[in-house]
Write an enzyme that holds these catalytic residues in place. Sequence first.
Site, PDB file in Angstrom:
ATOM      1  N   SER A 117       7.828   6.829   7.267  1.00  0.00           N
ATOM      2  CA  SER A 117       6.857   6.176   6.387  1.00  0.00           C
ATOM      3  C   SER A 117       6.160   5.064   7.148  1.00  0.00           C
ATOM      4  CB  SER A 117       7.611   5.567   5.186  1.00  0.00           C
ATOM      5  OG  SER A 117       6.760   4.710   4.434  1.00  0.00           O
ATOM      6  N   HIS A 171       4.655   2.863   5.093  1.00  0.00           N
ATOM      7  CA  HIS A 171       4.504   1.989   3.927  1.00  0.00           C
ATOM      8  C   HIS A 171       3.125   2.178   3.292  1.00  0.00           C
ATOM      9  CE1 HIS A 171       7.055  -1.457   2.443  1.00  0.00           C
ATOM     10  NE2 HIS A 171       6.013  -1.653   1.689  1.00  0.00           N
ATOM     11  N   TYR A 223      15.542  -4.651   0.759  1.00  0.00           N
ATOM     12  CA  TYR A 223      14.961  -5.423   1.864  1.00  0.00           C
ATOM     13  C   TYR A 223      16.055  -6.362   2.307  1.00  0.00           C
ATOM     14  CZ  TYR A 223      10.076  -4.093   0.929  1.00  0.00           C
ATOM     15  OH  TYR A 223       8.897  -3.412   0.791  1.00  0.00           O
ATOM     16  N   ASP A 227       7.017   9.808   3.326  1.00  0.00           N
ATOM     17  CA  ASP A 227       5.947   9.494   2.387  1.00  0.00           C
ATOM     18  C   ASP A 227       4.788   8.909   3.163  1.00  0.00           C
ATOM     19  OD1 ASP A 227       6.102   6.678   2.761  1.00  0.00           O
ATOM     20  OD2 ASP A 227       7.294   6.356   0.950  1.00  0.00           O
ATOM     21  N   THR A 233      14.714  -0.572   3.825  1.00  0.00           N
ATOM     22  CA  THR A 233      13.351  -0.533   4.368  1.00  0.00           C
ATOM     23  C   THR A 233      13.250  -1.512   5.538  1.00  0.00           C
ATOM     24  OG1 THR A 233      12.447   0.065   2.220  1.00  0.00           O
ATOM     25  CG2 THR A 233      10.902  -0.858   3.811  1.00  0.00           C
ATOM     26  N   SER A 275      12.829  -0.398  -6.446  1.00  0.00           N
ATOM     27  CA  SER A 275      12.509  -1.358  -5.387  1.00  0.00           C
ATOM     28  C   SER A 275      13.355  -2.628  -5.492  1.00  0.00           C
ATOM     29  CB  SER A 275      11.029  -1.732  -5.480  1.00  0.00           C
ATOM     30  OG  SER A 275      10.771  -2.928  -4.778  1.00  0.00           O
ATOM     31  N   LYS A 278      14.320   3.497   5.906  1.00  0.00           N
ATOM     32  CA  LYS A 278      12.926   3.786   5.548  1.00  0.00           C
ATOM     33  C   LYS A 278      11.965   3.006   6.444  1.00  0.00           C
ATOM     34  CE  LYS A 278       9.669   3.652   1.641  1.00  0.00           C
ATOM     35  NZ  LYS A 278       8.740   2.528   1.787  1.00  0.00           N
TER      36      LYS A 278
HETATM   37  C1  FNR Z   1       4.998  -0.091  -1.786  1.00  0.00           C
HETATM   38  N1  FNR Z   1       5.991   0.362  -0.912  1.00  0.00           N
HETATM   39  C2  FNR Z   1       7.240  -0.233  -0.959  1.00  0.00           C
HETATM   40  N2  FNR Z   1       8.229   0.221  -0.156  1.00  0.00           N
HETATM   41  C3  FNR Z   1       9.476  -0.312  -0.223  1.00  0.00           C
HETATM   42  O1  FNR Z   1      10.354   0.117   0.514  1.00  0.00           O
HETATM   43  N3  FNR Z   1       9.731  -1.340  -1.093  1.00  0.00           N
HETATM   44  C4  FNR Z   1       8.788  -1.851  -1.922  1.00  0.00           C
HETATM   45  O2  FNR Z   1       9.050  -2.750  -2.700  1.00  0.00           O
HETATM   46  C5  FNR Z   1       7.485  -1.305  -1.848  1.00  0.00           C
HETATM   47  N4  FNR Z   1       6.485  -1.788  -2.636  1.00  0.00           N
HETATM   48  C6  FNR Z   1       5.254  -1.179  -2.647  1.00  0.00           C
HETATM   49  C7  FNR Z   1       4.276  -1.637  -3.519  1.00  0.00           C
HETATM   50  C8  FNR Z   1       3.064  -0.980  -3.581  1.00  0.00           C
HETATM   51  C9  FNR Z   1       2.039  -1.449  -4.556  1.00  0.00           C
HETATM   52  C10 FNR Z   1       2.810   0.139  -2.745  1.00  0.00           C
HETATM   53  C11 FNR Z   1       1.509   0.908  -2.819  1.00  0.00           C
HETATM   54  C12 FNR Z   1       3.761   0.564  -1.858  1.00  0.00           C
HETATM   55  C13 FNR Z   1       5.759   1.517  -0.051  1.00  0.00           C
HETATM   56  C14 FNR Z   1       6.086   2.831  -0.771  1.00  0.00           C
HETATM   57  O3  FNR Z   1       7.479   2.996  -0.894  1.00  0.00           O
HETATM   58  C15 FNR Z   1       5.562   4.053   0.002  1.00  0.00           C
HETATM   59  O4  FNR Z   1       6.018   4.002   1.328  1.00  0.00           O
HETATM   60  C16 FNR Z   1       4.019   4.136  -0.009  1.00  0.00           C
HETATM   61  O5  FNR Z   1       3.538   3.870  -1.297  1.00  0.00           O
HETATM   62  C17 FNR Z   1       3.539   5.489   0.451  1.00  0.00           C
HETATM   63  O6  FNR Z   1       2.144   5.505   0.567  1.00  0.00           O
HETATM   64  P1  FNR Z   1       1.180   6.185  -0.542  1.00  0.00           P
HETATM   65  O7  FNR Z   1       1.536   7.618  -0.613  1.00  0.00           O
HETATM   66  O8  FNR Z   1       1.432   5.448  -1.804  1.00  0.00           O
HETATM   67  O9  FNR Z   1      -0.197   5.942  -0.047  1.00  0.00           O
END
Ligand code: FNR
Length: 412
Positions: A308, A310, A147, A341, A173, A119, A286
Amino acid sequence: QRIYLEGLWGRKPPVPVHPEGLEEAARRRMSPEAWAYVAGGAGLERTMAANRVAFDRHRLLPRMLRGAKPPALEVALWGRTWAAPLFLAPIGVLELAHPRAELAAARAAAQRGLPFMVSNQSSYPLERVVEAARSVNPEAVVFFQLYHSSDPRVVGSFLRRAEAAGCAGVVLTVDTVQLGWRPRDLDLGHLPFLKGQGLAQYLSDPAFLASLEEPVEGPSLQPRLSLALLRALLALRRAGKRVGVEGLSRLLKGVRRFVATYSFPELSWEEVRQVREATALPLILKGILHPEDAAMAVALGVDGVYVSNHGGRQVDGGVAALEALPGVAEAVGGRVPVLMDSGVRTGTDAVKALALGAKAVGLGRPYVYGLALRGEEGVGAVLDHFLAELELTLALLGVKSLEEVGPHLLAS
Ligand code: FNR
């Protein structure tokens, strides 16, 4: 088979196999703040729930007596081989779950030949994460998730670093131009970044550090930040890390500047075009849900589209990612790979997403739970359980190879 037999000999797995047991065990282990941040979603968490309902709604229709051996799981994407159509989705601030954070998770992934997406908001600089992954597997596949900062110099610098570190691609993202409305965090008055957590990418970046002396727009967070950072500093000292006055002042400036620049609310296709031109690495967008956005992305020359929402952390009431997948896959029409995802919890979920057009699925929260419970070993166990169920399910469906997976495997 090994996992099954060990279970039947009464040996308990390192972390619970059942996704709900895993979640519950992690909840008990984590601090209320860390739990809220990781497990929580936007608003009333309707989209988070919808992600699961969408998987439950689809049912698999097995075929029998096809003489099928368990199929090979390898897939080739963007010039690299993945051991299975599974990757670790980018998740920020993993230090909330475990002090070794990304280092532990990336090693567990690399050991199994699975890609890790580091990330933008990570707890260790991307170079360290790549190094950790390569130390267990020289062929380790690590993507960098970006980002788009409002400071283009930082964007350029991050891209150069991802290239220099040998990342397999950049995941841009686009669904988080601003942070979603997240009541659980708001009720606890907690956001990790304000405590200086998840800033490793920035605080190790020459372009970002060089910009610290520039004036920052927006409300002064100084007094409140100082308090939060003082607490963070004390925690660091307790953990045996010494941070001097200079370090604290840099952290303070860093947090302020991060808050002001980490996102670019006006992000548009123009920036996608710029990032496309700025790097030769494979570029994956994403957070795509609408077929027209997917078509636009392909027209602009991206190398992959990543469906996604998120994990339901951005638009509450938004469509489930799995529901959006077929429309996106159709719009993309096989021109570039589609990833997905959001709500993936089991090997059978993966099969459903593959049947609806994904080339691979991302695992999110569950691996963080494994990390919280047992560090690298915990992430490894979560992945092993997932892969075992994926392989077993394909065999029980009568599938001979991944190429055979398609909508005909679904009853509805
Ligand atoms: C994320 N996600 C996320 N996505 C991204 O592109 N950069 C990021 O820094 C983060 N940080 C992040 C932190 C936390 C705590 C979570 C739970 C999620 C989103 C992640 O990549 C993904 O899309 C989701 O976690 C998918 O959902 P589920 O399967 O975890 O419910």
